[in-house]
Design a protein around this motif. Structure first.
Motif, PDB file in Angstrom:
ATOM      1  N   ASP A  14      -9.323   9.022  25.512  1.00 28.32           N
ATOM      2  CA  ASP A  14      -8.571   8.501  26.664  1.00 28.32           C
ATOM      3  C   ASP A  14      -7.300   7.793  26.203  1.00 28.32           C
ATOM      4  O   ASP A  14      -6.231   7.943  26.818  1.00 28.32           O
ATOM      5  CB  ASP A  14      -9.436   7.530  27.466  1.00 28.32           C
ATOM      6  CG  ASP A  14     -10.544   8.226  28.237  1.00 28.32           C
ATOM      7  OD1 ASP A  14     -10.467   9.461  28.410  1.00 28.32           O
ATOM      8  OD2 ASP A  14     -11.485   7.529  28.667  1.00 28.32           O
ATOM      9  N   TYR A  15      -7.422   7.052  25.126  1.00 23.81           N
ATOM     10  CA  TYR A  15      -6.272   6.287  24.629  1.00 23.81           C
ATOM     11  C   TYR A  15      -5.162   7.207  24.130  1.00 23.81           C
ATOM     12  O   TYR A  15      -3.988   7.042  24.488  1.00 23.81           O
ATOM     13  CB  TYR A  15      -6.726   5.345  23.512  1.00 23.81           C
ATOM     14  CG  TYR A  15      -5.615   4.484  22.975  1.00 23.81           C
ATOM     15  CD1 TYR A  15      -5.229   3.318  23.632  1.00 23.81           C
ATOM     16  CD2 TYR A  15      -4.931   4.833  21.812  1.00 23.81           C
ATOM     17  CE1 TYR A  15      -4.201   2.527  23.152  1.00 23.81           C
ATOM     18  CE2 TYR A  15      -3.907   4.052  21.324  1.00 23.81           C
ATOM     19  CZ  TYR A  15      -3.543   2.902  22.000  1.00 23.81           C
ATOM     20  OH  TYR A  15      -2.508   2.123  21.519  1.00 23.81           O
ATOM     21  N   VAL A  16      -5.512   8.185  23.300  1.00 27.26           N
ATOM     22  CA  VAL A  16      -4.463   9.017  22.698  1.00 27.26           C
ATOM     23  C   VAL A  16      -3.816   9.953  23.721  1.00 27.26           C
ATOM     24  O   VAL A  16      -2.695  10.419  23.517  1.00 27.26           O
ATOM     25  CB  VAL A  16      -4.997   9.831  21.496  1.00 27.26           C
ATOM     26  CG1 VAL A  16      -5.544   8.891  20.421  1.00 27.26           C
ATOM     27  CG2 VAL A  16      -6.056  10.847  21.905  1.00 27.26           C
ATOM     28  N   ARG A  17      -4.504  10.233  24.802  1.00 26.70           N
ATOM     29  CA  ARG A  17      -3.910  11.063  25.846  1.00 26.70           C
ATOM     30  C   ARG A  17      -2.831  10.309  26.629  1.00 26.70           C
ATOM     31  O   ARG A  17      -1.966  10.931  27.256  1.00 26.70           O
ATOM     32  CB  ARG A  17      -4.985  11.558  26.803  1.00 26.70           C
ATOM     33  CG  ARG A  17      -5.817  12.706  26.243  1.00 26.70           C
ATOM     34  CD  ARG A  17      -6.943  13.070  27.185  1.00 26.70           C
ATOM     35  NE  ARG A  17      -7.629  14.292  26.758  1.00 26.70           N
ATOM     36  CZ  ARG A  17      -8.782  14.708  27.274  1.00 26.70           C
ATOM     37  NH1 ARG A  17      -9.376  14.003  28.230  1.00 26.70           N
ATOM     38  NH2 ARG A  17      -9.341  15.831  26.842  1.00 26.70           N
ATOM     39  N   ARG A  67       6.171  11.169  21.728  1.00 30.26           N
ATOM     40  CA  ARG A  67       5.158  12.078  22.263  1.00 30.26           C
ATOM     41  C   ARG A  67       3.778  11.432  22.218  1.00 30.26           C
ATOM     42  O   ARG A  67       3.570  10.421  21.549  1.00 30.26           O
ATOM     43  CB  ARG A  67       5.148  13.402  21.512  1.00 30.26           C
ATOM     44  CG  ARG A  67       4.865  13.336  20.038  1.00 30.26           C
ATOM     45  CD  ARG A  67       5.084  14.695  19.389  1.00 30.26           C
ATOM     46  NE  ARG A  67       4.876  14.665  17.957  1.00 30.26           N
ATOM     47  CZ  ARG A  67       4.090  15.510  17.304  1.00 30.26           C
ATOM     48  NH1 ARG A  67       3.397  16.416  17.976  1.00 30.26           N
ATOM     49  NH2 ARG A  67       3.985  15.465  15.998  1.00 30.26           N
ATOM     50  N   LYS A  68       2.837  12.055  22.940  1.00 32.41           N
ATOM     51  CA  LYS A  68       1.479  11.528  23.018  1.00 32.41           C
ATOM     52  C   LYS A  68       0.801  11.573  21.647  1.00 32.41           C
ATOM     53  O   LYS A  68       0.960  12.534  20.883  1.00 32.41           O
ATOM     54  CB  LYS A  68       0.635  12.347  23.998  1.00 32.41           C
ATOM     55  CG  LYS A  68       1.194  12.445  25.408  1.00 32.41           C
ATOM     56  CD  LYS A  68       1.087  11.132  26.153  1.00 32.41           C
ATOM     57  CE  LYS A  68       1.486  11.332  27.621  1.00 32.41           C
ATOM     58  NZ  LYS A  68       1.512  10.068  28.374  1.00 32.41           N
ATOM     59  N   LEU A  69       0.027  10.537  21.369  1.00 32.06           N
ATOM     60  CA  LEU A  69      -0.717  10.504  20.105  1.00 32.06           C
ATOM     61  C   LEU A  69      -1.677  11.689  19.978  1.00 32.06           C
ATOM     62  O   LEU A  69      -2.002  12.106  18.865  1.00 32.06           O
ATOM     63  CB  LEU A  69      -1.522   9.205  19.997  1.00 32.06           C
ATOM     64  CG  LEU A  69      -0.757   7.912  19.680  1.00 32.06           C
ATOM     65  CD1 LEU A  69      -1.740   6.753  19.610  1.00 32.06           C
ATOM     66  CD2 LEU A  69       0.008   8.025  18.374  1.00 32.06           C
ATOM     67  N   ALA A  70      -2.129  12.216  21.088  1.00 27.81           N
ATOM     68  CA  ALA A  70      -3.079  13.332  21.050  1.00 27.81           C
ATOM     69  C   ALA A  70      -2.535  14.540  20.306  1.00 27.81           C
ATOM     70  O   ALA A  70      -3.314  15.375  19.818  1.00 27.81           O
ATOM     71  CB  ALA A  70      -3.464  13.734  22.477  1.00 27.81           C
ATOM     72  N   GLY A  71      -1.224  14.661  20.200  1.00 29.96           N
ATOM     73  CA  GLY A  71      -0.633  15.822  19.553  1.00 29.96           C
ATOM     74  C   GLY A  71      -0.359  15.653  18.071  1.00 29.96           C
ATOM     75  O   GLY A  71       0.231  16.550  17.463  1.00 29.96           O
ATOM     76  N   PHE A  72      -0.790  14.541  17.468  1.00 29.40           N
ATOM     77  CA  PHE A  72      -0.555  14.326  16.037  1.00 29.40           C
ATOM     78  C   PHE A  72      -1.737  14.856  15.224  1.00 29.40           C
ATOM     79  O   PHE A  72      -2.909  14.656  15.585  1.00 29.40           O
ATOM     80  CB  PHE A  72      -0.352  12.836  15.744  1.00 29.40           C
ATOM     81  CG  PHE A  72       0.985  12.308  16.172  1.00 29.40           C
ATOM     82  CD1 PHE A  72       2.049  12.262  15.295  1.00 29.40           C
ATOM     83  CD2 PHE A  72       1.180  11.859  17.474  1.00 29.40           C
ATOM     84  CE1 PHE A  72       3.287  11.774  15.692  1.00 29.40           C
ATOM     85  CE2 PHE A  72       2.405  11.369  17.881  1.00 29.40           C
ATOM     86  CZ  PHE A  72       3.466  11.329  16.998  1.00 29.40           C
ATOM     87  N   GLU A  89      -8.917   2.665  14.186  1.00 31.57           N
ATOM     88  CA  GLU A  89      -7.704   3.111  13.500  1.00 31.57           C
ATOM     89  C   GLU A  89      -6.790   3.872  14.453  1.00 31.57           C
ATOM     90  O   GLU A  89      -5.570   3.676  14.458  1.00 31.57           O
ATOM     91  CB  GLU A  89      -8.074   4.021  12.319  1.00 31.57           C
ATOM     92  CG  GLU A  89      -8.724   3.310  11.143  1.00 31.57           C
ATOM     93  CD  GLU A  89      -9.131   4.293  10.057  1.00 31.57           C
ATOM     94  OE1 GLU A  89      -8.616   5.434  10.058  1.00 31.57           O
ATOM     95  OE2 GLU A  89      -9.963   3.935   9.211  1.00 31.57           O
ATOM     96  N   ILE A  90      -7.381   4.735  15.249  1.00 30.33           N
ATOM     97  CA  ILE A  90      -6.605   5.545  16.182  1.00 30.33           C
ATOM     98  C   ILE A  90      -5.862   4.669  17.188  1.00 30.33           C
ATOM     99  O   ILE A  90      -4.703   4.940  17.534  1.00 30.33           O
ATOM    100  CB  ILE A  90      -7.537   6.538  16.912  1.00 30.33           C
ATOM    101  CG1 ILE A  90      -7.964   7.664  15.954  1.00 30.33           C
ATOM    102  CG2 ILE A  90      -6.877   7.120  18.155  1.00 30.33           C
ATOM    103  CD1 ILE A  90      -9.061   8.547  16.497  1.00 30.33           C
ATOM    104  N   ALA A  91      -6.515   3.617  17.647  1.00 28.22           N
ATOM    105  CA  ALA A  91      -5.906   2.742  18.652  1.00 28.22           C
ATOM    106  C   ALA A  91      -4.983   1.694  18.050  1.00 28.22           C
ATOM    107  O   ALA A  91      -4.340   0.945  18.810  1.00 28.22           O
ATOM    108  CB  ALA A  91      -6.995   2.071  19.480  1.00 28.22           C
ATOM    109  N   GLY A  92      -4.902   1.627  16.741  1.00 28.52           N
ATOM    110  CA  GLY A  92      -4.005   0.671  16.106  1.00 28.52           C
ATOM    111  C   GLY A  92      -4.312  -0.754  16.518  1.00 28.52           C
ATOM    112  O   GLY A  92      -5.471  -1.143  16.672  1.00 28.52           O
ATOM    113  N   GLY A  93      -3.264  -1.558  16.731  1.00 27.23           N
ATOM    114  CA  GLY A  93      -3.462  -2.947  17.138  1.00 27.23           C
ATOM    115  C   GLY A  93      -4.184  -3.065  18.465  1.00 27.23           C
ATOM    116  O   GLY A  93      -4.930  -4.029  18.697  1.00 27.23           O
ATOM    117  N   SER A 133      -8.016  -1.113  25.481  1.00 26.29           N
ATOM    118  CA  SER A 133      -8.788   0.124  25.440  1.00 26.29           C
ATOM    119  C   SER A 133     -10.259  -0.258  25.339  1.00 26.29           C
ATOM    120  O   SER A 133     -10.591  -1.410  25.057  1.00 26.29           O
ATOM    121  CB  SER A 133      -8.390   0.983  24.236  1.00 26.29           C
ATOM    122  OG  SER A 133      -8.831   0.378  23.036  1.00 26.29           O
ATOM    123  N   GLY A 134     -11.151   0.698  25.551  1.00 19.91           N
ATOM    124  CA  GLY A 134     -12.579   0.403  25.397  1.00 19.91           C
ATOM    125  C   GLY A 134     -13.027   0.395  23.954  1.00 19.91           C
ATOM    126  O   GLY A 134     -14.185   0.099  23.661  1.00 19.91           O
TER     127      GLY A 134
END
Length: 361
Positions: free
Chosen positions: A240-243, A250-255, A313-317, A324-325
């Motif tokens: 949900d977060y990366v989307r 650009r969206k994190l989902a595409g990395f 890690e994905i959500a960073g800070g 985020s959850g």
């Protein structure tokens, strides 16, 4: 229902370290211990109870833990430890949440070594028992109707279990504050000083540590299921977060690096679910093994630690805030890693089964 009624309460519950009454108020009427349209045999199956824990933990680990304090720990203690008459009287009330209770085993100085180190005592005095001692990390004790207290009989040195009304004279309960895991779950310390209960309050089929072990053996599978469910929740929260989150236009989902972490999380989550399903299927066929349940709890909780770390890690800070959850799952995995058998203790149970040699000291 969980998304609509429970999830909106979780951020405030975490911030305030309280369990909103609306959570259990939403869950209790659902009758999840004996749902409509499900046979008693199916509702009692390890697989059904496992998926119940999985779905609740996927929403929030404190929610799963507080529900299991009633539906798992307390109910199993009464059903396995009580006489047929006690079970017939109490179990229907437990299922309806008309009688709430908690499992009071661990102590301030004895956690992993509670089997040999239990210091809480029970002394027979005519038709009554006198209880003295302290218990720690007892989830739900501050609101429960009764405390299922395990104590060592001073006459035979064997462990017994007593249903002690929370408001009994001589019981003092204090909420544990400052937790960084399971914050909405109200854990407590409590002291028993000369607490008197009648013989009728003693669970009649708990006469030794062996009986306690049988109860705990059925519960370790529940914790493994919670560890699997929290991974599914962390994966969903990360996706949900990366989307939604954008970086570098650009969206994190595409990395690629993000997708690699998500793929590892998915692998852990799927493998963990497969292991707990296999464990429950064995138990439903009558194969109960301390080594099997310990292996599942040990391995799935270890994978959960890795999974939630990747989500963080994905959500960073933002992975350490309620934005985020992810943060809830990240912190709660530490509690699941330790309770109902630490990694070290569960590994020694498995090692003993593999080698035939006990490495406990």
């Amino acid at each position: 229902m969980l998304d609509e009624r429970v999830k909106p309460l979780l951020s405030e519950a975490w911030d305030t370290a309280t369990m909103p009454p609306g959570i259990i108020g939403s869950l209790a009427p659902l009758g999840l211990m004996a749902p409509e349209g499900v046979s008693e045999e199916e509702a009692d199956s390890s697989l059904y109870k496992g998926f119940r824990s999985y779905v609740l933990a996927r929403t929030d680990v404190s929610v799963a833990t507080v529900y299991n304090a009633q539906a798992g720990l307390f109910r199993a203690t009464v059903r396995l430890g009580g006489s047929p008459e006690q079970v017939a009287e109490l179990d229907p009330r437990i299922k309806r949440f008309d009688l709430t209770g908690v499992f009071a085993l661990t102590e301030p100085e004895h956690g992993s070594d509670i089997a040999g180190g239990m210091a809480t005592t029970a002394t027979r005095d005519g038709d009554e028992w006198v209880l003295d001692g302290r218990k720690r990390w007892i989830g739900g004790a501050v609101t429960a109707d009764v405390l299922a207290v395990f104590a060592r009989d001073t006459a035979d040195d064997q462990v017994k279990c007593f249903l002690v009304p929370r408001e009994s004279e001589g019981v003092r309960i204090e909420t544990i504050t400052g937790k960084v895991s399971l914050r909405p779950m109200q854990n407590a310390d409590f002291t028993l000083e000369g607490v008197r209960v009648p013989e009728s309050a003693r669970l009649q089929r708990v006469d030794s540590w062996r009986d306690v072990s049988k109860i705990m053996g059925t519960l370790r599978a529940d914790v493994a299921w919670i560890a699997a469910g929290l991974q599914a929740g962390a994966l969903e929260a990360a996706i949900d977060y990366v989307r939604e989150r954008e970086q570098f236009g650009r969206k994190l989902a595409g990395f690629q690096l993000i997708q690699e972490k998500l793929a590892r999380m998915a692998g852990n989550a799927v493998a963990s679910l497969g292991m707990v399903v296999q464990l429950s299927e064995l138990q439903d066929r009558g194969v109960f093994s301390d080594a099997n349940s310990s292996l599942a709890k040990m391995w799935v909780a270890l994978r959960a630690r890795e999974t939630v770390a990747l989500a963080r890690e994905i959500a960073g800070g933002n992975g350490i805030t309620m934005e985020s959850g992810v943060a809830r799952f990240f912190a709660d995995a530490e509690a699941v890693y330790s309770y109902e058998g630490t990694h070290e203790v569960t590994s020694l149970i498995v090692g003993r089964a593999l080698t035939g040699a006990s490495a406990f000291v």
